[in-house]
Design a protein around this motif. Structure first.
Motif, short mmCIF file in Angstrom:
data_model
loop_
_atom_site.label_atom_id
_atom_site.label_comp_id
_atom_site.label_asym_id
_atom_site.label_seq_id
_atom_site.Cartn_x
_atom_site.Cartn_y
_atom_site.Cartn_z
N ILE A 1 9.10 4.31 7.41
CA ILE A 1 9.37 4.91 6.11
C ILE A 1 8.31 4.55 5.08
N GLY A 2 7.17 4.03 5.53
CA GLY A 2 6.09 3.73 4.61
C GLY A 2 6.07 2.30 4.12
N ASN A 3 6.96 1.44 4.61
CA ASN A 3 6.97 0.03 4.20
C ASN A 3 6.04 -0.79 5.10
N SER A 4 4.80 -0.33 5.20
CA SER A 4 3.84 -0.93 6.11
C SER A 4 3.23 -2.20 5.55
N GLY A 5 3.35 -2.40 4.23
CA GLY A 5 2.65 -3.52 3.61
C GLY A 5 1.17 -3.20 3.49
N ASP A 6 0.45 -4.08 2.82
CA ASP A 6 -0.98 -3.86 2.61
C ASP A 6 -1.78 -4.13 3.87
N LEU A 7 -2.88 -3.40 4.02
CA LEU A 7 -3.89 -3.76 5.01
C LEU A 7 -4.74 -4.90 4.44
N HIS A 8 -5.39 -5.62 5.30
CA HIS A 8 -6.31 -6.66 4.85
C HIS A 8 -7.35 -6.02 3.93
N ASP A 9 -7.73 -6.74 2.87
CA ASP A 9 -8.66 -6.18 1.88
C ASP A 9 -9.94 -5.66 2.53
N SER A 10 -10.46 -6.40 3.50
CA SER A 10 -11.73 -6.00 4.12
C SER A 10 -11.57 -4.70 4.91
N VAL A 11 -10.40 -4.53 5.56
CA VAL A 11 -10.13 -3.30 6.31
C VAL A 11 -9.97 -2.13 5.35
N GLY A 12 -9.19 -2.35 4.29
CA GLY A 12 -8.98 -1.29 3.30
C GLY A 12 -10.28 -0.84 2.67
N ALA A 13 -11.14 -1.79 2.35
CA ALA A 13 -12.43 -1.45 1.73
C ALA A 13 -13.32 -0.68 2.70
N ALA A 14 -13.34 -1.10 3.95
CA ALA A 14 -14.16 -0.41 4.96
C ALA A 14 -13.73 1.04 5.10
N ILE A 15 -12.43 1.29 5.03
CA ILE A 15 -11.92 2.66 5.16
C ILE A 15 -12.24 3.49 3.92
N SER A 16 -11.84 2.98 2.76
CA SER A 16 -11.95 3.78 1.54
C SER A 16 -13.39 3.97 1.09
N GLU A 17 -14.23 2.96 1.25
CA GLU A 17 -15.61 3.08 0.78
C GLU A 17 -16.48 3.93 1.69
N ASN A 18 -16.00 4.17 2.91
CA ASN A 18 -16.81 4.96 3.86
C ASN A 18 -16.11 6.24 4.31
N ASP A 19 -15.00 6.55 3.65
CA ASP A 19 -14.25 7.78 3.94
C ASP A 19 -13.92 7.90 5.43
N ILE A 20 -13.44 6.82 6.01
CA ILE A 20 -13.09 6.78 7.44
C ILE A 20 -11.69 7.38 7.64
N VAL A 21 -11.56 8.21 8.65
CA VAL A 21 -10.24 8.73 9.04
C VAL A 21 -9.63 7.72 10.00
N ALA A 22 -8.92 6.74 9.43
CA ALA A 22 -8.31 5.70 10.22
C ALA A 22 -6.96 6.16 10.76
N ALA A 23 -6.50 5.48 11.82
CA ALA A 23 -5.28 5.93 12.51
C ALA A 23 -4.21 4.85 12.49
N ALA A 24 -2.98 5.33 12.44
CA ALA A 24 -1.80 4.49 12.69
C ALA A 24 -1.09 5.06 13.90
N VAL A 25 -0.60 4.18 14.77
CA VAL A 25 0.21 4.59 15.91
C VAL A 25 1.54 3.85 15.79
N LEU A 26 2.63 4.59 15.78
CA LEU A 26 3.93 3.98 15.55
C LEU A 26 4.99 4.65 16.41
N SER A 27 6.04 3.90 16.71
CA SER A 27 7.12 4.45 17.53
C SER A 27 8.22 5.00 16.62
N GLY A 28 7.82 5.70 15.57
CA GLY A 28 8.77 6.20 14.59
C GLY A 28 9.11 7.66 14.81
N ASN A 29 9.64 8.28 13.77
CA ASN A 29 10.04 9.69 13.87
C ASN A 29 9.35 10.57 12.83
#
Length: 990
Positions: A601-629
């Motif tokens: 439901i989106g309660n994933s919590g924050d990603l590590h600052d270094s991971v978040g920065a790497a994604i947002s500053e480089n426009d990376i299409v990052a992936a999540a894999v979850l056993s949800g619906n």
């Protein structure tokens, strides 16, 4: 049994009756006498409305009723007065009391009495789908020729002929189910309604649930701490710190309102630990009367209980509140799709693979507003947990229910989960006697369905779904090619429009002193989560076996991937420990983080600052894999643009691979400690291996001990103190619980219907706008109007919590309406985000700010939309929010069932373009002003009526008004369902 001062489970006063009350309306003296004591979690029979409260006829073709819905919603005082005088004498004895039949016990005596289908001697009943028989039994048992008439019973019996005509019937569910995200606003509304009753000079204690209400706090835990043995305790402490005020409010509600059970945080997911494993009765036995269990819930995945043979589905919070207060649900008699299952799943194929296949098939077939009923020889090979997985995802394939009739597999599960032998014997005896039990050892009589589908289970293959919708299934063997197509495709449900020259870009960064790298498709979140899958021992133990084999070969999940395991029940922990597999899951980073919905439901919590920065500053299409619906864009995490639903074993596999850009058939998942390549097939367990582990690890005592622990609560919950008052004392400084404005200026006179004159278009959408787009549940963006509101009141950013947790505050939620960062609004001409254009000035503003500007100028607004508007979770705030923004109508190609109902419940007009038309084909840009010509007298409006919409530039087109029943017209006349209930209760008292 449960006392407010000490125990974890809180159930306040019951409503019971003597057996003779079955045929007579309740009197005020009998009700007041019953409001004493407390009840345990035994079988409970819901009762009808308070004696003398305003009842209504529910059928668009029910012209023979003593009083029609037309009379109810008519605006002439003399007619209403006449109606009020007659109401006390309207209800009759049940005309079907003659078919009450004794159900004998095998050893002598009787289980009780039941309304026998066989005694009606009507061959049409034998052909009815099992799901429709539950509606029929309810109508027969509750028939008083007023709320429920003999004509209603006849319509259901004649389902084969009446369902295609979309006839309306009343339905009285046995109970109501809530989770805390939807439960808090429901209790806020009940408290607010009490205040309104008080202001209007009436008895505020009339606002009380009349059917059992179960509220489970499972949506508030976030994955703040992961990859730690202490994660459960740490996350729970943070959960209580953030939500103490909400939790105290819910604890107050459990003592202030009768017949309400609150299950404390940390217990598990509502559909799994409470409903499926414990609360699901299958058959009620109350005062010697036997009848099928049924439930409506404010979470769309209430349908999980359908796997147990209990009729249950999601409704809007506003509908649920009316049901609590004794109003029968008005529903269109649904068509039923018969889904025949044959064959057997191949070795290595999971229930998740099956449900994703079924979801795609049913989406393609079109099942919105319908029941789906599963049958056929393949049923015998599906465990109860497999069935629950399929039933759980009914909202994703669009059906009201995905129903599995009770059979021997159901009975085995009831025994496994601790139901007594006598209870299981009673359930089987009743269902067999009333022709509602399926015995696959006997020839099956032919059932009639509205349409038919068939799936050979041997054709199901491993798959995942994404990257943005649950029904976009991708076979695992095709995943690499599909991923590269998504990178190439233009922005859409299957596209990210990444230029070719940037698709292989690798971003290197430092992660806690360790060298790390990500690229497009890198997995940054891997979550075993959601009741959809954590309720299923086969896939959970399968994930453990994958982790074990990988660990033994020397594979390790990269430390910068946020891994988590959030079971829906403590039973999962017990069998993972019993099997010895939790050790290996923890080695791979899948430590247990809490017992709740988390990432799904989106309660994933924050990603590590270094991971978040790497994604947002480089426009990376990052992936999540979850056993949800659910994997709608922006739901799982703001920084994961690609989100895939997968079985728990595949979640572990993709975490090990570290990317979704992989062909598991030809590419290794990693390199083992011996230097050799390791492929998925090397760590994938066989079906036999999983079955043996389930057999030895999942034990009946685990279910009993888990529920015993829940009843004791936990120290943090038990230490919450709440005032013993029946009216809530609102704190004007609170940013969690706020007195909403719905009834501030309410009078006893209904406002009547309204058209729309010269409205501006607030937003212009395409297809598949979900309730996540309309009313997000996840994090509150730091620059949003909601963030500004909170900061102005001294709330630090770290304490924002989520939108879902602040649903008890209308000020926050109005600002959070249309606040999804992935919102695509045509008025912005390609720009993505939670803004719109204020048409008169051309200013680009946050949606909330633009709406407030329109309101201050005295301008109404509308929303234009495409197909499937409002799909997703059953969020009442997706209707409440637009109402508070001043939206008067939504014109769409089609609506999701619950959301359309919610719009009606809040007084917003839902309208559909004619078939083959939409805003684009009509040349509508959203820059126009719109007028909707509705009659000013409610008696001149009919369900499904066509109306003309005109614009200020001379265009004119016809739309269908989606008030689908007479009762919905009554709600519209009163300004919404809750004002309707308040006026009716006051009228009855007077």
């Amino acid at each position: 049994m449960y006392k407010a001062a000490s125990f974890g489970l809180l159930r306040s006063t019951p409503l019971r009756s003597s057996s003779s009350s079955l045929f007579k309306p309740l009197t005020p003296s009998r009700i007041s006498a019953s409001l004493v004591g407390s009840r345990s979690l035994g079988f409970v029979r819901p009762l009808g409305v308070l004696s003398g409260s305003l009842r209504y006829s529910c059928g668009s073709d029910r012209r023979s009723s003593l009083v029609s819905a037309r009379t109810l919603i008519g605006d002439k005082p003399t007619v209403l007065d006449h109606f009020e005088r007659k109401i006390a004498t309207m209800a009759e004895e049940n005309p079907f009391k003659g078919i009450l039949t004794s159900l004998p016990k095998p050893g002598g005596g009787e289980f009780g009495k039941y309304f026998s289908f066989s005694a009606l001697n009507d061959p049409r009943i034998d052909k009815l789908p099992y799901s429709i028989r539950i509606l029929l039994e309810s109508a027969i048992r509750n028939c008083d020729n007023f709320q429920v008439t003999k004509n209603d019973v006849e319509k259901i019996i004649d389902w084969e002929n009446t369902a295609p005509k979309l006839v309306e019937i009343p339905f009285k569910p046995a109970r109501v189910l809530l989770q805390d995200f939807t439960g808090v606003p429901a209790v806020v509304d009940l408290a607010c309604m009490r205040d309104a009753m008080n202001r209007l000079g009436s008895d505020s204690n009339k606002i009380n649930p009349l059917v059992p209400v179960d509220l489970v706090i499972d949506h508030s835990v976030q994955v703040d701490v992961a990859r730690s043995e202490n994660a459960v305790q740490a996350n729970m402490e943070l959960e209580f710190k953030r939500n103490k005020e909400r939790f105290a409010f819910l604890k107050w509600g459990s003592t202030a309102f009768h017949n309400m059970l609150v299950v404390p945080p940390g217990s598990g997911i509502v559909h799994q630990v409470v409903n499926l494993e414990y609360l699901g009765r299958v058959v009620f036995n109350t005062d010697g009367i036997l009848y099928p269990d049924s439930v409506v819930g404010t979470d769309s995945h209430t349908t999980m209980i359908d796997g147990l043979g209990v009729a249950g589905w999601g409704v809007g919070g506003i509908e649920a509140e009316a049901t609590m207060l004794g109003q029968p649900m008005s529903m269109v008699l649904p068509g039923v799709v018969g889904f025949k299952l044959t064959g057997k799943l191949k070795n290595g194929v999971t229930a998740t693979d099956l449900v994703l296949t079924v979801t795609q098939m049913l989406r393609k077939h079109g099942v919105v507003g319908k029941f789906v009923e599963f049958y056929g020889g393949g049923m015998s090979g599906l465990s109860l947990a497999d069935r629950a997985t399929i039933a759980n995802m009914s909202p994703e394939y669009g059906a009201t229910m995905g129903f599995f009739p009770v059979d021997h597999v159901t009975l085995q599960y009831l025994k496994l989960t601790g139901r007594s032998d006598e209870t299981v014997s009673m359930i089987e005896a009743y269902l067999r006697a009333n022709n509602m039990f399926v015995d696959y050892n006997e020839p099956q009589p032919e059932k009639v369905y509205s349409s038919y589908l068939e799936l050979d289970l041997t054709n199901v293959e491993p798959c995942i779904s994404g990257p943005k919708r649950p029904h976009d299934r991708v076979p695992v063997k095709d995943m690499k090619a599909d991923w590269h197509a998504c990178l190439d495709n233009k922005i859409g449900f299957k596209g990210f429009a990444v230029p070719k020259e940037l698709q292989d870009k690798v971003v290197k960064f430092d992660f806690d002193g360790e060298k790390a790298e990500i690229k497009h498709g890198s997995v940054v979140i891997a979550a075993i989560t959601s009741c959809t899958n954590t309720s299923n021992p086969s896939v959970m133990l399968g994930a453990g076996l994958v982790a074990k084999k990988a660990s033994e070969l020397g594979l390790q999940v990269k430390p910068w991937i946020k891994t988590s395991l959030a079971p829906g029940s403590g039973v999962v922990t017990k069998y993972l420990l019993q099997s010895g597999l939790q050790e290996y899951l923890s080695k791979q980073g899948f430590h247990i983080v809490g017992y709740g919905c988390t990432t799904c439901i989106g309660n994933s919590g924050d990603l590590h600052d270094s991971v978040g920065a790497a994604i947002s500053e480089n426009d990376i299409v990052a992936a999540a894999v979850l056993s949800g619906n659910r994997n709608f864009e922006g739901r799982v995490h703001p920084l994961t643009r690609a989100n895939y639903l997968a079985s728990p074993p595949l979640v572990v596999a993709y975490a090990l691979a570290g990317t979704v850009d992989i062909d598991f058939e030809t590419e290794p998942i990693g390199v083992g400690k011996d230097g050799k390549n390791v492929y998925l097939r090397d760590i994938w367990p066989s079906s036999e291996e999983i079955a043996e582990t389930v057999q030895s690890s999942v034990l009946p005592d685990m279910f009993k001990s888990t529920y015993e622990a829940i009843t004791k609560g936990n120290p943090m919950w038990n230490n919450l103190t709440v005032p013993a008052t029946t009216l809530y004392k609102w704190d004007p400084e609170s940013t969690y619980i706020h007195d909403p404005p719905y009834f501030k200026d309410m009078t006893m006179a209904p406002p009547g219907p309204h058209g729309v004159k010269d409205a501006y278009c607030l937003l212009n959408f395409g297809d598949s706008i979900t309730t996540d787009h309309i009313s997000p549940a996840g994090s509150i963006s730091k620059d949003s109007p909601a963030a500004k509101y909170l900061m102005e009141r001294g709330v630090d950013r770290k304490d924002f919590n989520s939108y879902g947790s602040r649903r008890g505050n209308d000020e926050v939620m109005a600002r959070g309406t249309f606040a999804n960062i992935r919102l695509v609004n045509k008025l912005l001409k390609g720009e993505v985000g939670p803004k719109t254009v204020h048409i008169p000035t051309g200013e680009k503003l946050y949606v909330f700010d633009a709406a407030m500007k329109y309101k201050s100028e005295g301008h109404p607004t509308i929303v234009l939309a495409g197909a499937e508007y409002g799909s997703g979770s059953s969020r009442d705030w997706a209707a409440k929010g637009p109402m508070l923004l001043g939206v008067k109508a939504v014109i769409a190609k089609s609506f999701e069932r619950i959301h359309r109902s919610n719009l009606v419940g809040m007084g917003i007009i839902p309208m559909c373009f004619k078939a083959g038309e939409d805003a684009d084909s009509l040349g509508l840009t959203g820059q126009e002003r719109y007028s909707i010509d509705l009659p000013t007298n409610i008696s001149d409006i009919r369900p499904g009526q066509d109306v003309t919409v005109t614009t200020d530039n001379g265009k004119s087109f016809t739309c269908t008004v989606r008030f689908d029943t007479e009762v919905e017209l009554a709600y519209f006349n009163h300004g919404g369902i809750l004002p309707f209930v308040i006026r009716n209760l006051i009228n009855s008292q007077n």
